[in-house]
Every structure is written in structure tokens, then in C-alpha cells.
Design a protein around this motif. Sequence first.
Motif, PDB file in Angstrom:
ATOM      1  N   SER A   1       7.497 -15.062 -26.183  1.00 17.28           N
ATOM      2  CA  SER A   1       8.436 -15.831 -25.361  1.00 17.28           C
ATOM      3  C   SER A   1       8.789 -15.110 -24.073  1.00 17.28           C
ATOM      4  O   SER A   1       9.310 -15.722 -23.132  1.00 17.28           O
ATOM      5  CB  SER A   1       9.713 -16.140 -26.152  1.00 17.28           C
ATOM      6  OG  SER A   1      10.315 -14.936 -26.608  1.00 17.28           O
ATOM      7  N   GLY A   2       8.490 -13.793 -23.992  1.00 17.83           N
ATOM      8  CA  GLY A   2       8.767 -13.049 -22.766  1.00 17.83           C
ATOM      9  C   GLY A   2       7.934 -13.514 -21.588  1.00 17.83           C
ATOM     10  O   GLY A   2       8.253 -13.199 -20.436  1.00 17.83           O
ATOM     11  N   LEU A   3       6.837 -14.230 -21.875  1.00  8.19           N
ATOM     12  CA  LEU A   3       6.023 -14.763 -20.777  1.00  8.19           C
ATOM     13  C   LEU A   3       6.679 -15.970 -20.116  1.00  8.19           C
ATOM     14  O   LEU A   3       6.340 -16.315 -18.971  1.00  8.19           O
ATOM     15  CB  LEU A   3       4.643 -15.178 -21.309  1.00  8.19           C
ATOM     16  CG  LEU A   3       3.761 -14.069 -21.888  1.00  8.19           C
ATOM     17  CD1 LEU A   3       2.515 -14.668 -22.514  1.00  8.19           C
ATOM     18  CD2 LEU A   3       3.385 -13.075 -20.797  1.00  8.19           C
ATOM     19  N   ASP A   4       7.591 -16.611 -20.826  1.00  9.06           N
ATOM     20  CA  ASP A   4       8.196 -17.844 -20.337  1.00  9.06           C
ATOM     21  C   ASP A   4       9.144 -17.556 -19.176  1.00  9.06           C
ATOM     22  O   ASP A   4       9.758 -16.486 -19.088  1.00  9.06           O
ATOM     23  CB  ASP A   4       8.991 -18.510 -21.474  1.00  9.06           C
ATOM     24  CG  ASP A   4       9.220 -19.991 -21.244  1.00  9.06           C
ATOM     25  OD1 ASP A   4       9.541 -20.365 -20.109  1.00  9.06           O
ATOM     26  OD2 ASP A   4       9.060 -20.765 -22.205  1.00  9.06           O
TER      27      ASP A   4
ATOM     28  N   GLY B   1      13.345 -21.200 -23.490  1.00  4.52           N
ATOM     29  CA  GLY B   1      12.223 -21.868 -22.854  1.00  4.52           C
ATOM     30  C   GLY B   1      11.340 -22.618 -23.824  1.00  4.52           C
ATOM     31  O   GLY B   1      11.559 -22.660 -25.042  1.00  4.52           O
ATOM     32  N   GLU B   2      10.288 -23.235 -23.266  1.00  7.41           N
ATOM     33  CA  GLU B   2       9.388 -24.062 -24.050  1.00  7.41           C
ATOM     34  C   GLU B   2       8.595 -23.260 -25.077  1.00  7.41           C
ATOM     35  O   GLU B   2       8.279 -23.759 -26.153  1.00  7.41           O
ATOM     36  CB  GLU B   2       8.431 -24.811 -23.117  1.00  7.41           C
ATOM     37  CG  GLU B   2       9.100 -25.898 -22.279  1.00  7.41           C
ATOM     38  CD  GLU B   2       9.615 -27.030 -23.150  1.00  7.41           C
ATOM     39  OE1 GLU B   2       8.934 -27.386 -24.114  1.00  7.41           O
ATOM     40  OE2 GLU B   2      10.721 -27.533 -22.868  1.00  7.41           O
ATOM     41  N   LEU B   3       8.228 -22.011 -24.737  1.00  7.76           N
ATOM     42  CA  LEU B   3       7.447 -21.212 -25.678  1.00  7.76           C
ATOM     43  C   LEU B   3       8.213 -20.964 -26.969  1.00  7.76           C
ATOM     44  O   LEU B   3       7.658 -21.079 -28.074  1.00  7.76           O
ATOM     45  CB  LEU B   3       7.040 -19.879 -25.043  1.00  7.76           C
ATOM     46  CG  LEU B   3       5.789 -19.904 -24.160  1.00  7.76           C
ATOM     47  CD1 LEU B   3       5.538 -18.535 -23.548  1.00  7.76           C
ATOM     48  CD2 LEU B   3       4.575 -20.350 -24.962  1.00  7.76           C
ATOM     49  N   ALA B   4       9.486 -20.605 -26.846  1.00  8.80           N
ATOM     50  CA  ALA B   4      10.296 -20.357 -28.044  1.00  8.80           C
ATOM     51  C   ALA B   4      10.422 -21.626 -28.882  1.00  8.80           C
ATOM     52  O   ALA B   4      10.288 -21.599 -30.113  1.00  8.80           O
ATOM     53  CB  ALA B   4      11.680 -19.830 -27.641  1.00  8.80           C
TER      54      ALA B   4
ATOM     55  N   VAL C   1       3.916 -25.039 -19.828  1.00  8.32           N
ATOM     56  CA  VAL C   1       4.972 -24.038 -19.768  1.00  8.32           C
ATOM     57  C   VAL C   1       4.832 -23.259 -18.467  1.00  8.32           C
ATOM     58  O   VAL C   1       3.724 -22.833 -18.102  1.00  8.32           O
ATOM     59  CB  VAL C   1       4.907 -23.074 -20.965  1.00  8.32           C
ATOM     60  CG1 VAL C   1       6.049 -22.065 -20.909  1.00  8.32           C
ATOM     61  CG2 VAL C   1       4.944 -23.854 -22.276  1.00  8.32           C
ATOM     62  N   ARG C   2       5.936 -23.063 -17.802  1.00  8.33           N
ATOM     63  CA  ARG C   2       5.922 -22.272 -16.573  1.00  8.33           C
ATOM     64  C   ARG C   2       6.101 -20.804 -16.951  1.00  8.33           C
ATOM     65  O   ARG C   2       7.164 -20.397 -17.445  1.00  8.33           O
ATOM     66  CB  ARG C   2       7.028 -22.721 -15.631  1.00  8.33           C
ATOM     67  CG  ARG C   2       6.756 -22.403 -14.171  1.00  8.33           C
ATOM     68  CD  ARG C   2       7.833 -22.958 -13.290  1.00  8.33           C
ATOM     69  NE  ARG C   2       7.508 -22.806 -11.886  1.00  8.33           N
ATOM     70  CZ  ARG C   2       8.365 -22.936 -10.893  1.00  8.33           C
ATOM     71  NH1 ARG C   2       9.637 -23.217 -11.178  1.00  8.33           N
ATOM     72  NH2 ARG C   2       7.986 -22.792  -9.645  1.00  8.33           N
ATOM     73  N   CYS C   3       5.035 -20.016 -16.757  1.00  5.51           N
ATOM     74  CA  CYS C   3       5.032 -18.622 -17.187  1.00  5.51           C
ATOM     75  C   CYS C   3       5.103 -17.689 -15.978  1.00  5.51           C
ATOM     76  O   CYS C   3       4.633 -18.005 -14.889  1.00  5.51           O
ATOM     77  CB  CYS C   3       3.778 -18.314 -18.001  1.00  5.51           C
ATOM     78  SG  CYS C   3       3.706 -19.227 -19.564  1.00  5.51           S
ATOM     79  N   ARG C   4       5.664 -16.502 -16.256  1.00  9.58           N
ATOM     80  CA  ARG C   4       5.838 -15.505 -15.196  1.00  9.58           C
ATOM     81  C   ARG C   4       4.795 -14.395 -15.336  1.00  9.58           C
ATOM     82  O   ARG C   4       4.644 -13.805 -16.404  1.00  9.58           O
ATOM     83  CB  ARG C   4       7.245 -14.916 -15.261  1.00  9.58           C
ATOM     84  CG  ARG C   4       7.603 -14.014 -14.073  1.00  9.58           C
ATOM     85  CD  ARG C   4       8.976 -13.396 -14.271  1.00  9.58           C
ATOM     86  NE  ARG C   4       9.997 -14.410 -14.488  1.00  9.58           N
ATOM     87  CZ  ARG C   4      10.612 -15.069 -13.497  1.00  9.58           C
ATOM     88  NH1 ARG C   4      10.291 -14.813 -12.239  1.00  9.58           N
ATOM     89  NH2 ARG C   4      11.531 -15.969 -13.781  1.00  9.58           N
TER      90      ARG C   4
END
Length: 436
Positions: free
Chosen positions: A64-67, A73-76, A93-96
Motif C-alpha cells: 500500500s506504500g506505493l499508493d 487508498g485503492e490498493l489497501a 490506482v494512482r501510484c507514486r
Amino acid sequence: MTWIRDRWRRRRVPRDVSLSDALFEHFPGAALLADADGVVLRLSPGAEAHLGQAASDLVGTRLSGLDEDPLRGELARGMAACLAQGRPWRGAVRCRRADGDLRYQDVVIRPLAGGEGPPRLLVVLHDVDDLVAPARVDRERLADLEAGLARLPGALFRLRQTPRGELGFEYVSDGIRELCGLTPETLQASPEALFARMPDADRRALTTTLARSAVGLTPWEQDVRLTLPQGERWLEIRARVRRGRQGVTLWDGWLQDITQRKEEESRTRALVTTDMLTGLLNRRGFFANGRAVLAYAARHHQRVAVAMLDLDHFKALNDTHGHAAGDIALQCFARTCRDCLRPYDLIARLGGEEFAIMLADGDPEEAWRVFERLRRRVAETELALGGETLHITVSLGLAFLEPDGDLNEVLGRADRALYRAKHEGRNRVVGPSPVV
């Protein structure tokens, strides 16, 4: 032949490389293996370049840290849904990335079955930012446009009519809330929510003008009233029409609040049609309103009683007591007339001490009673001016207008009757004898 093919396969594919390992090693996006808590256990070699982070920085951290929003966020939510339902989850999902750049990833999270250990998750990511970005920009522009439209003092709309005559709003901007307290969703579900707030006369007029516009494909232009909890409101409708597919008619237009303008127009009409001294109609207002009374009488085949009135010896009153006293006498006479007549009867000051009255309905006998009562009330009026008490009287000339008659002609007859009343001694009503 079979022996040759099997031997070629054994020589072509190394025995120690499985198909799953080959796919994982050469996956074009990012493939990650995570445990039930979302902690990254392993990732494909291409994931480093794809996510912009080194493998050593990713393994052991939560997926979920990528979110963009690691906590909510959506990943979680996707991982939780995947584990709870036991089936794959997919979403954008918008990832960083490590450099802070935000990019949209098409994410698939799949639970891995088999074995007796804790469940694991296979997470596959594909960069779709180049595909999503234009749509995102369009949505942002649309949101800005909608926000701008909501701030405008009115509402845009698209109204459609089927060949069967069924009406429906395809679109209404958010400004409709301010105009009439209805939401765009309410109007799109039922246009009757707006039409039901119109008085019957305006609703019938709207039906007529809309039909005329649909038949001739001419602009739809109309002013309508709405009855709202806070009072009456005027709306201006301006729309252009076109014929759509399968015989559907479409109007693209604009709704605007013109209540203030209508009130100003009403005040202007009042100034133009009202005598400033007495508050009665002036000559222009008498003729304008008289046409409506005559039209009603013609439809019902009724005669209309019209009288010309003149204050007796008014010039002498002005010369003796001054024009201020004359103005007071005129104002007092106007109040007496309003008290003796019904609200819908017309009374006007045509000029000086000359007045005209039109009774909206009533037979000749009733007209005579009304004017006789008015004459007596005026004669009983006392004016206190400078310690002196004055009395005024009025002479009346009466005439009757037949259906479809001419107002100027009947005023002429009433004026001649008024002249006879003056000649016969004033303070009297002269005209045709009532028909019994």
C-alpha cells in the motif's frame, strides 16, 4: 518422428527453468508477491524500472506504500476485498514513484491458492497513465466547466421531446438549484417537477409555444412564472431547436431569473399608466385596461357601463383657495371613488377635474345605483381647509357600450351626458334610463 521432437524439446528448454519462473523474470510490467498483510516478498526484475524503486527498497515493505494515499487508498481496499471475497480485484490506482511522479497503474490482485501456509497475493501492475491522463484532463476540465456554469446566474439545459410528445431533460446545469430549488437529478428524472410550479395560464402558454417551436423549428422564447415557497419568481426561457435522430426534437437553451426586471417593468408601467396626484389610472392606463374589460364583456355578450365625471365648480375652488386646496379635493374625491367601487372596476383621471369610470360588469339598473351612491357620498364629504369647511359635488354622464363597441365612441356619449348634467344644475347623474 515423435522421438526426434521430444529430444529437440529437451535440448531447447533447460530442465531447471519453469514456465512460471520465465514469466515472472520477463514480465513486461511489475509483478509482485505479497503476503496476507500486504508485505512485498518478491518482485519481478522489471518491477524496479517500472516502479522507479530498487528491489531492496520494496521487499519487506507494505504494498500500500506505493499508493498515492497509503492508508485509505485503492490498493489497501483492493487487497482487503481480494482476501475477504477470495477472488481477484482490479482497478486503476494512482501510484507514486521514487522520484515523486504520480502515474496511474492498472492493478490486478489475485489470491494464490494451494499449500497449507498463509495466503499470498500476486499483484500485477501495468502503467496506463498515458491512456488515463487525457481522460483525467478531460474530467478535470469538465469539472471546472460545471463549476463555472454553477456560478452563472442561470441554468443551461437540453430538453428532448419524443415523436409521441414525451418531454425529458437530458441535461440541466447546477444553477437550477438557485433558480427554483430543484436539483438537476430531480428534473432529469421528471420535468413535471418544474412544470407543476407554473400557474395554469403559464403552463398552457408553454405547451403552445413549445409545440409551435417544434413544428416550425423556430427558437423557443418565453417568460414564465414559478410559484415558490419564497414567493413568485419569473424565469426567461431562450432556446434553439433542432431535429435529432428518429424524430426526436432537442432544445438547447438557457433559463434566467428575470424577477427583478419584471418588477421594474411593472413599476415603469405603473408610472406610465398612473396619475401621480391621485394614484388612479391616467388616460393611457384607462384605455389599456379598458380593452381587457371590453374583451371580457364581448365574450359574455354583456353591456358595459361607462361614466364621465367632473367636479363641480372646481375652477372656483382653485381660484379661491389655491391649487393646493384643489389637489386635496382631487385626492379626497379619488379616495371616495375607490371606497364606492369594486377593486376590479376601472377609474381614471383623464385630466384636471375630469374622471372616467368603467364598471367591469353589472346590468344598467346596478350601474345607476352604483353611480348614485357615489354621487351622494361625494356630496356628503367635508374638506377642512384653513379653518373652513368645504363641500364638493360631482356631475356624472352615463352611457352603455354594447358588445364589440368602440370605447372612444361611448366616452363621447358619456361626455355629452355629462354636459347635460352640468346644464341641468350639476350634482346629478344623467344618461339612458335603466331597462327594467
